[in-house]
Design a protein around this motif. Structure first.
Motif, mmCIF file in Angstrom:
data_model
loop_
_atom_site.group_PDB
_atom_site.id
_atom_site.type_symbol
_atom_site.label_atom_id
_atom_site.label_comp_id
_atom_site.label_asym_id
_atom_site.label_seq_id
_atom_site.Cartn_x
_atom_site.Cartn_y
_atom_site.Cartn_z
ATOM 1 N N ARG A 76 48.110 28.598 51.861
ATOM 2 C CA ARG A 76 48.308 29.146 50.518
ATOM 3 C C ARG A 76 48.051 28.074 49.471
ATOM 4 O O ARG A 76 48.497 26.926 49.608
ATOM 5 C CB ARG A 76 49.740 29.663 50.355
ATOM 6 C CG ARG A 76 49.971 30.446 49.061
ATOM 7 C CD ARG A 76 51.399 30.943 48.970
ATOM 8 N NE ARG A 76 52.317 29.850 48.661
ATOM 9 C CZ ARG A 76 52.623 29.460 47.408
ATOM 10 N NH1 ARG A 76 52.064 30.065 46.371
ATOM 11 N NH2 ARG A 76 53.469 28.490 47.218
ATOM 12 N N THR A 102 44.058 37.263 52.396
ATOM 13 C CA THR A 102 45.002 38.385 52.392
ATOM 14 C C THR A 102 45.625 38.619 51.024
ATOM 15 O O THR A 102 46.219 39.667 50.778
ATOM 16 C CB THR A 102 46.123 38.164 53.415
ATOM 17 O OG1 THR A 102 46.753 36.893 53.164
ATOM 18 C CG2 THR A 102 45.560 38.179 54.830
ATOM 19 N N ASP A 103 45.492 37.632 50.132
ATOM 20 C CA ASP A 103 46.061 37.786 48.789
ATOM 21 C C ASP A 103 45.291 36.851 47.859
ATOM 22 O O ASP A 103 45.060 35.683 48.195
ATOM 23 C CB ASP A 103 47.552 37.438 48.790
ATOM 24 C CG ASP A 103 48.250 37.875 47.507
ATOM 25 O OD1 ASP A 103 47.673 38.703 46.783
ATOM 26 O OD2 ASP A 103 49.349 37.379 47.234
ATOM 27 N N ASP A 105 45.017 36.046 43.502
ATOM 28 C CA ASP A 105 45.562 36.380 42.185
ATOM 29 C C ASP A 105 44.859 35.611 41.079
ATOM 30 O O ASP A 105 44.613 34.400 41.199
ATOM 31 C CB ASP A 105 47.052 36.025 42.113
ATOM 32 C CG ASP A 105 47.907 36.874 43.039
ATOM 33 O OD1 ASP A 105 47.347 37.727 43.742
ATOM 34 O OD2 ASP A 105 49.128 36.664 43.050
ATOM 35 N N LYS A 114 46.180 41.111 40.878
ATOM 36 C CA LYS A 114 45.698 41.078 42.248
ATOM 37 C C LYS A 114 44.204 41.389 42.283
ATOM 38 O O LYS A 114 43.753 42.366 41.683
ATOM 39 C CB LYS A 114 46.439 42.103 43.111
ATOM 40 C CG LYS A 114 47.949 41.889 43.175
ATOM 41 C CD LYS A 114 48.312 40.605 43.904
ATOM 42 C CE LYS A 114 49.824 40.431 43.984
ATOM 43 N NZ LYS A 114 50.199 39.151 44.641
ATOM 44 N N THR A 118 42.267 42.739 51.917
ATOM 45 C CA THR A 118 41.878 41.719 52.895
ATOM 46 C C THR A 118 40.362 41.569 52.928
ATOM 47 O O THR A 118 39.637 42.556 53.096
ATOM 48 C CB THR A 118 42.391 42.112 54.295
ATOM 49 O OG1 THR A 118 43.825 42.232 54.238
ATOM 50 C CG2 THR A 118 42.020 41.061 55.321
#
Length: 354
Positions: A76, A102-103, A105, A114, A118
């Motif tokens: 991350r 998967t994320d 921002d 967002k 995926t």
């Protein structure tokens, strides 16, 4: 960049680091300095949607996860810039067939948008309007440099295109000649500052001879000395001189990158040139750029304040970062330089491991 969080990336288990205009990383081999710098390379890879190829070419997912997939399964990143106003965050997770986004921002004043679900690659570069425009612009102007290859086949010694290779200095200096040519033609005053700075370290140097081959559209790094009339090529420079030329162009170019990331810029430089390099780094920050550099040179850090330096240590396989402070060092700084204090282990953090 004002702040960065990194989790699960190589030796960076969980790093929360406030960044200043000057950030000089010190520490022993394997402490994690280069892993922090490689985060910026990885950020560029994510932006250009080449993560999968990059990971495969460098040993696979296991080489990027902190202590491997048995310990970590996610990476991350979160970064903030523009005084904390803008930001970008991304999370990657290991799957059966590799690693995936998967994320993701886009951030403005603490509010998150967002990007989507995926994906196999990041999608920030696809956002060309609104908040994405500002974030794209920042990531594109954050550049990592390495001028270590100065051998016979060094990228800096080859020809570069006078029309196409002039927008910015490439990470390995492979367009150094064309970039200098562009500065000379478009920014003559800045070119003269660069030329004078190089001459101050290499008094034998007179000027560059940048004459394009119009048929090929390329130019090579040729030059003239103070002593000889004959034009010489880049192989006539010593390794240290060629590296100092690239560093001078990097830090004195007309339009600086937002963030300059560089590993061991002092390699092969004379102590006088190292002092000049420190001045160049400070001048870049005075012009609004941010500098993040890793070093093991006590000579280099002697030209900076403790608050400019971040010590890096590896503890139980985890890199830990601590910015130095003048507190408790003032009395020592009256007698010794910061580099001497570090060599004497008066500063316990970031010590070289023998």
């Amino acid at each position: 960049m004002d702040y960065v969080e990194i989790e699960g990336f190589k030796t960076l288990k969980k790093v929360n680091l406030k960044l200043e205009p000057l950030n000089i990383l010190i520490g022993g081999n394997g402490s994690g300095k280069s892993n922090l710098l490689s985060f910026f390379t990885f950020l560029d890879v994510l932006y250009h949607q080449s993560m999968q190829r990059y990971i495969v070419a460098r040993g696979g997912v296991e080489a990027f996860l902190h202590k491997g997939a048995k310990v970590s399964h996610k990476i991350r990143f979160l970064l903030e810039f523009d005084g904390g106003k803008n930001g970008y965050g991304i999370e990657l997770e290991k799957g059966v067939d590799g690693i995936f986004v998967t994320d993701e921002d886009l951030i403005y004043k603490g509010k998150h948008w967002k990007v989507g679900g995926t994906y196999s690659e990041a999608r920030v570069r696809e956002h060309t309007i609104g908040r994405g425009l500002y974030i794209r612009k920042y990531i594109q102007s954050c550049r990592r440099y390495h001028f270590h290859d100065i051998g016979l086949n060094s990228p800096m010694k080859g020809g570069s295109n006078v029309d196409d290779d002039t927008l910015y200095l490439y990470s390995d200096g492979s367009n150094l000649a064309a970039f200098l040519y562009h500065i000379r033609e478009k920014h003559p005053n800045r070119y003269n500052v660069i030329r004078g700075t190089i001459h101050s370290v290499a008094p034998f140097f007179n000027d560059f001879v940048l004459e394009p081959d119009r048929d090929a559209g390329t130019v090579r790094l040729q030059w003239r000395s103070e002593e000889f009339e004959a034009i010489q090529g880049p192989n006539a420079f010593s390794d240290g001189t060629l590296r100092f030329i690239a560093l001078t162009v990097l830090f004195l170019q007309p339009k600086l990158p937002t963030t300059i990331v560089i590993d061991e810029p002092e390699l092969g430089l004379h102590p006088f040139a190292i002092a000049k390099l420190a001045g160049l780094m400070r001048s870049a920050t005075a012009r609004g750029a941010q500098v993040i550099a890793a070093t093991q040179s006590a000579d280099l850090i002697s030209h900076f304040n403790p608050e400019d330096v971040i010590a890096v240590d590896l503890v139980d396989g985890e890199s830990r970062f601590q910015r130095l402070s003048s507190n408790n060092l003032d009395i020592w700084l009256e007698m010794y330089s910061l580099g001497e204090i570090w060599k004497r282990s008066i500063i316990p953090q970031g010590q070289l491991q023998y």
